[in-house]
Design an enzyme around this catalytic site. Structure first.
Site, mmCIF file in Angstrom:
data_model
loop_
_atom_site.group_PDB
_atom_site.id
_atom_site.type_symbol
_atom_site.label_atom_id
_atom_site.label_comp_id
_atom_site.label_asym_id
_atom_site.label_seq_id
_atom_site.Cartn_x
_atom_site.Cartn_y
_atom_site.Cartn_z
ATOM 1 N N HIS A 84 -12.134 -5.097 8.353
ATOM 2 C CA HIS A 84 -12.534 -4.919 6.955
ATOM 3 C C HIS A 84 -13.898 -4.240 6.859
ATOM 4 O O HIS A 84 -14.628 -4.436 5.896
ATOM 5 C CB HIS A 84 -12.591 -6.261 6.221
ATOM 6 C CG HIS A 84 -11.249 -6.866 5.956
ATOM 7 N ND1 HIS A 84 -10.453 -7.371 6.955
ATOM 8 C CD2 HIS A 84 -10.554 -7.043 4.804
ATOM 9 C CE1 HIS A 84 -9.327 -7.846 6.429
ATOM 10 N NE2 HIS A 84 -9.357 -7.657 5.124
ATOM 11 N N GLU A 102 0.818 -1.223 0.000
ATOM 12 C CA GLU A 102 0.000 0.000 0.000
ATOM 13 C C GLU A 102 0.851 1.272 0.000
ATOM 14 O O GLU A 102 0.467 2.282 -0.584
ATOM 15 C CB GLU A 102 -0.963 0.004 1.184
ATOM 16 C CG GLU A 102 -2.220 -0.833 0.976
ATOM 17 C CD GLU A 102 -2.018 -2.303 1.294
ATOM 18 O OE1 GLU A 102 -0.929 -2.649 1.812
ATOM 19 O OE2 GLU A 102 -2.923 -3.113 1.022
#
Lengths: 325, 341
Positions: free
Chosen positions: A129, A60
């Site tokens: 999540h 990321e």
């Protein structure tokens, strides 16, 4: 008019901007060949090729560094961070680098980039999540924060974000991917910082955004038919820039304000909205400002537990009914 | 483990570096040295505030790359970036004024020592979070490749950076996409206050990791501007020709502490003495004289540089404080800081 899902609108929005502007590129994990974990970006690789639509490793920081460096040097890149929770592993690039570089360099550097991400709960994915990170994002000066609630708004606000010359965090509500709506033909371009009045009402104003918009609208109908409480529902659509004027005008008319927020309680965006209203039109209010939020807890996974946390239609109805009584 | 012999396995250059270039390299190193010594004096006088991180002893690396890079190439540096900024041709006066927080500063006082940036010179920023700029540099390299512009991004960082995740993410992505970027690890033996050897699993924090990304193991004597220049020319050329990234470990020594707050007492006296003998400027000067350069010419250069530093100091001192209106400017590309209507 065509029927499009919120999920399909993502691909349509990216394609609209990539067809228009050669400097637009798109990269992220599993976004190209696999078409994204939510299948929101299927077909882009086939249309635009591997030079412009790129699969990355699970890195990321490298993804966000790449779009930042590319934006500094002439491109208009789009990154995907698969789940907004993953911003926690690359927040340096967002909060320290993208948000501050223009200011620190006295305006030498522009960063026309968009980071789109799946945000929020409702899919039973558990605490890592499912987060709604809009309150992280708006806490950092230098970031624009956009949250569409419909397929048409997704395309229009995405186009505005790509064409904007500042870094934009584009938060897609995962729980809305399957939702469908009619969208007009042709290019769709909206403006950042313009709220939409989704339902006109006279008794109370509900300010909301993202996945909470359809819930607030459904609640407003139930409150109207069941209780005779006529709510105005405002989808603020972007938190930064914020259409405070639309909120103030509505509350001045209705005299009551409720916020419906998916983010956890503390420092949620509604606290800022409440502060603005209390500060600027306090004497127009006929009652307390009430925030309806997810409690200040990590999100649980099981359906019965998750449904207990994120504001539901029933909860919105109950709170507003109780506080308007 | 010791670095005593490490330079011996370093890059053996065979590029012929002509006298004029050597003189330029000498002048540049003296400029970097005298600028930073002056900045330190101004700090002691209370005219430079905050913190700053000096490159004293490490000048050969940025000076050599500055000469080897082409116009249009990009520099990405760390908070220890004064030398890298000046090496791209940014004038001394605005850099000095930035350190002093003055209106004529390179960023009008909004960035300070740790964020020196001059886009028009290809100086794409000094980054104060360790590791952050490696991924950003590959973004610029991506842009070059995408636009087929043959520009190269050069990213300088310290040995401590090799232990942060962004280093590995950036190296891997640069390698798989064959991006035109040259990573330059300035191994000055200390991450901050701690020896890099006490906190790293391999002897050469950058070079010993290169193979993990399919890259060559490259070590160069970072106190020898000729060696660094030769390696820079080679690696910049490969990047420009589409052969992908390089990772260079340049062995050097930070002659002072980590920052203004650090006297560097943790360094053994013997080690400091040994590296002072390898000072890049005194050793280079001796080499030039042995090779026939005129001592009088080098003295003249020293004098010209001191005069330049004096002028820059006076210019910076003459500049007033930045206008307070700047506080609310340039958060956004519209020039302002508004977040609501």
């Amino acid at each position: 008019m065509a029927q499009l899902s919120y999920r399909e609108a993502v691909g349509a929005a990216i394609a609209q901007e990539m067809r228009r502007d050669e400097s637009v590129v798109f990269l992220g994990e599993d976004v190209a060949a696999a078409g994204g974990v939510f299948k929101a970006t299927s077909g882009l690789l086939e249309e635009f090729g591997p030079r412009r639509v790129l699969d990355t490793p699970i890195s990321e920081q490298a993804i966000l560094g790449t779009v930042m460096g590319a934006a500094m040097t002439g491109l208009r890149p789009i990154a995907e961070i698969m789940y907004s929770d993953f911003f926690a592993v690359c927040w340096d690039l967002v909060a320290n680098q993208m948000a501050k570089t223009r200011y620190m360099t006295n305006g030498q550097v522009s960063l026309p980039l968009v980071i789109r991400t799946g945000n929020g709960g409702g899919l039973r994915f558990g605490a890592q999540h499912s987060q709604s990170i809009e309150n992280w994002a708006m806490a950092v000066p230098g970031l624009k924060v956009v949250m569409p609630s419909t397929p048409e708004d997704l395309i229009g606000l995405f186009a505005a974000s790509v064409r904007d010359n500042d870094p934009v965090l584009f938060l897609e509500s995962k729980s809305l991917y399957a939702s469908k709506d009619e969208i007009p033909e042709g290019e769709i371009v909206h403006r950042l910082g313009e709220a939409k009045i989704k339902r006109v009402g006279s008794d109370a104003t509900i300010v909301t955004i993202g996945a909470m918009v359809p819930r607030a609208l459904e609640a407003a109908e139930l409150l109207s038919s069941g209780q005779g409480i006529d709510c105005e529902v405002i989808d603020i659509r972007s938190l930064v820039p914020l259409d405070a004027k639309a909120i103030l005008e509505s509350v001045a008319k209705t005299s009551r304000l409720f916020t419906v927020e998916e983010n956890p309680r503390l420092c949620g965006w509604g606290a800022e909205v409440a502060s603005i209203v209390a500060d600027e039109i306090f004497y127009d209010l006929d009652g307390p400002i009430v925030r309806i939020t997810t409690p200040h807890i990590p999100l649980p996974a099981a359906a019965e537990l998750e449904d207990e946390t994120i504001p539901s239609v029933a909860k919105i109805v109950d709170v507003i009914k109780g506080r308007m009584g | 483990m010791t670095l005593a012999n490490a330079a011996h396995e370093g890059f053996q250059h065979n590029l012929v570096i002509d006298r004029d270039l050597q003189i330029k390299l000498y002048r540049r190193m003296v400029e970097l040295r005298q600028f930073e010594k002056r900045a330190y004096d101004l700090f002691l006088q209370g005219l430079v505030k905050g913190t700053s991180h000096l490159s004293l002893g490490q000048e050969a690396i940025s000076a050599a790359f500055g000469e080897a890079m082409q116009q249009g190439d990009w520099t990405f540096a760390t908070y220890r970036g004064h030398a890298h900024t000046l090496s791209r041709g940014v004038p001394m006066a605005p850099v000095m004024a930035e350190l002093m927080g003055r209106a004529d500063g390179l960023m009008a006082g909004k960035g300070g020592s740790m964020h020196l940036t001059s886009v028009e010179h290809g100086m794409m920023g000094s980054y104060a979070i360790v590791g952050a700029h490696l991924p950003i540099a590959i973004g610029a390299a991506f842009s070059s490749k995408y636009r087929n512009s043959h520009q190269v991004a050069v990213c300088f960082f310290g040995d401590g950076t090799t232990n942060i995740g962004a280093f590995h993410e950036a190296l891997n992505l640069a390698a798989i996409w064959k991006l035109p970027v040259v990573f330059v690890c300035e191994n000055n033996l200390y991450m901050e206050y701690t020896s890099i050897y006490d906190v790293t699993a391999v002897e050469h924090p950058a070079a010993d990791r290169a193979s993990a990304y399919g890259l060559e193991r490259l070590i160069v004597d970072g106190n020898d501007p000729d060696a660094v220049y030769s390696m820079a020319i080679d690696r910049l050329s490969r990047a420009r020709n589409g052969e992908g990234p390089s990772l260079i470990e340049a062995l050097t020594y930070r002659q002072t502490g980590h920052s203004r707050a650090d006297p560097g007492k943790y360094r053994p006296d013997e080690e400091v003495a040994r590296w002072l003998e390898k000072d890049p400027i005194t050793t280079y000067r001796a080499r030039l004289v042995v090779n026939g350069a005129s001592g009088a010419l080098l003295d003249q250069i020293d004098g010209e540089v001191m005069a330049e530093v004096d002028r820059a100091t006076e210019q910076a001192k003459a500049s007033g404080p930045p206008p307070v209106e700047l506080v609310m400017k340039d958060v956004w590309s519209d020039g302002g800081s508004g977040w609501r209507n």
